[in-house]
Write an enzyme that holds these catalytic residues in place. Structure first.
Site, PDB file in Angstrom:
ATOM      1  N   CYS A 146      12.516   9.543 -20.182  1.00  0.00           N
ATOM      2  CA  CYS A 146      12.551  10.707 -19.306  1.00  0.00           C
ATOM      3  C   CYS A 146      12.012  11.920 -20.059  1.00  0.00           C
ATOM      4  CB  CYS A 146      13.978  10.966 -18.832  1.00  0.00           C
ATOM      5  SG  CYS A 146      14.100  12.317 -17.644  1.00  0.00           S
ATOM      6  N   CYS A 189      15.755   3.443 -13.382  1.00  0.00           N
ATOM      7  CA  CYS A 189      15.542   2.249 -14.192  1.00  0.00           C
ATOM      8  C   CYS A 189      15.714   2.626 -15.657  1.00  0.00           C
ATOM      9  CB  CYS A 189      14.169   1.636 -13.942  1.00  0.00           C
ATOM     10  SG  CYS A 189      12.771   2.626 -14.511  1.00  0.00           S
ATOM     11  N   CYS A 242      11.311   6.949 -11.887  1.00  0.00           N
ATOM     12  CA  CYS A 242      11.264   5.533 -12.216  1.00  0.00           C
ATOM     13  C   CYS A 242      10.031   5.305 -13.097  1.00  0.00           C
ATOM     14  CB  CYS A 242      11.187   4.717 -10.929  1.00  0.00           C
ATOM     15  SG  CYS A 242      12.034   3.135 -11.030  1.00  0.00           S
TER      16      CYS A 242
END
Length: 154
Positions: free
Chosen positions: A99, A92, A20
């Site tokens: 990422c 999210c 997240c």
């Protein structure tokens, strides 16, 4: 040192990283539920693309659900020990878009959940503020209860 993401030469548990933005709320809840409910099948970790600290309201609503996450800490992916993840689950949109690269055969899944602190902003009482935390907690629990099968169905 960055995590290594290979699943060879280890136990048959599915190793999952819940990712997240700040590793303060949603990813902490997912890690806590996975460790409490799925420890025989899943090895769970959580991290953030930023570090925001463990959210005290997340700790509180998880305790209401019988899961103690107070000993967990907000951490960055780079701070994890070298691990071999099977899955990286982003919780999210910001984490999904930012990422980090994971080498090897790691699979990614985006399973977005609303941000409780954003939903609670502007509430008049603490009880009102807790309502979105509880809702998102319960949604995350339902997802985790389906692990590891829910990884392939999203």
């Amino acid at each position: 040192m960055s995590p290594v993401c290979r699943s060879e030469d280890r136990a048959d548990k599915t190793r999952i990283l819940f990712l997240c933005t700040g590793n303060s709320c949603r990813s902490q809840m997912a890690e806590g539920f996975a460790r409490a409910l799925k420890s025989a099948e899943v090895e769970a970790w959580s991290a953030g693309v930023e570090r925001h600290g463990l959210n005290p309201l997340a700790v509180r609503v998880m305790a209401e659900a019988g899961v103690d996450i107070s000993g967990q800490s907000s951490k960055l992916v780079e701070e994890l020990p070298t691990l071999e993840f099977d899955w990286v689950v982003t919780l999210c949109g910001h984490a999904n878009e930012n990422c980090p690269f994971f080498p090897g055969p790691v699979r990614r899944l985006h399973k977005g959940f609303d941000d409780p602190p954003t939903l609670a902003a502007g509430t008049a009482t603490q009880e009102e503020a807790l309502a979105p935390y509880r809702r998102v907690r319960d949604e995350i629990r339902a997802f985790v209860e389906g692990l590891p099968g829910s990884l392939t169905t999203g």
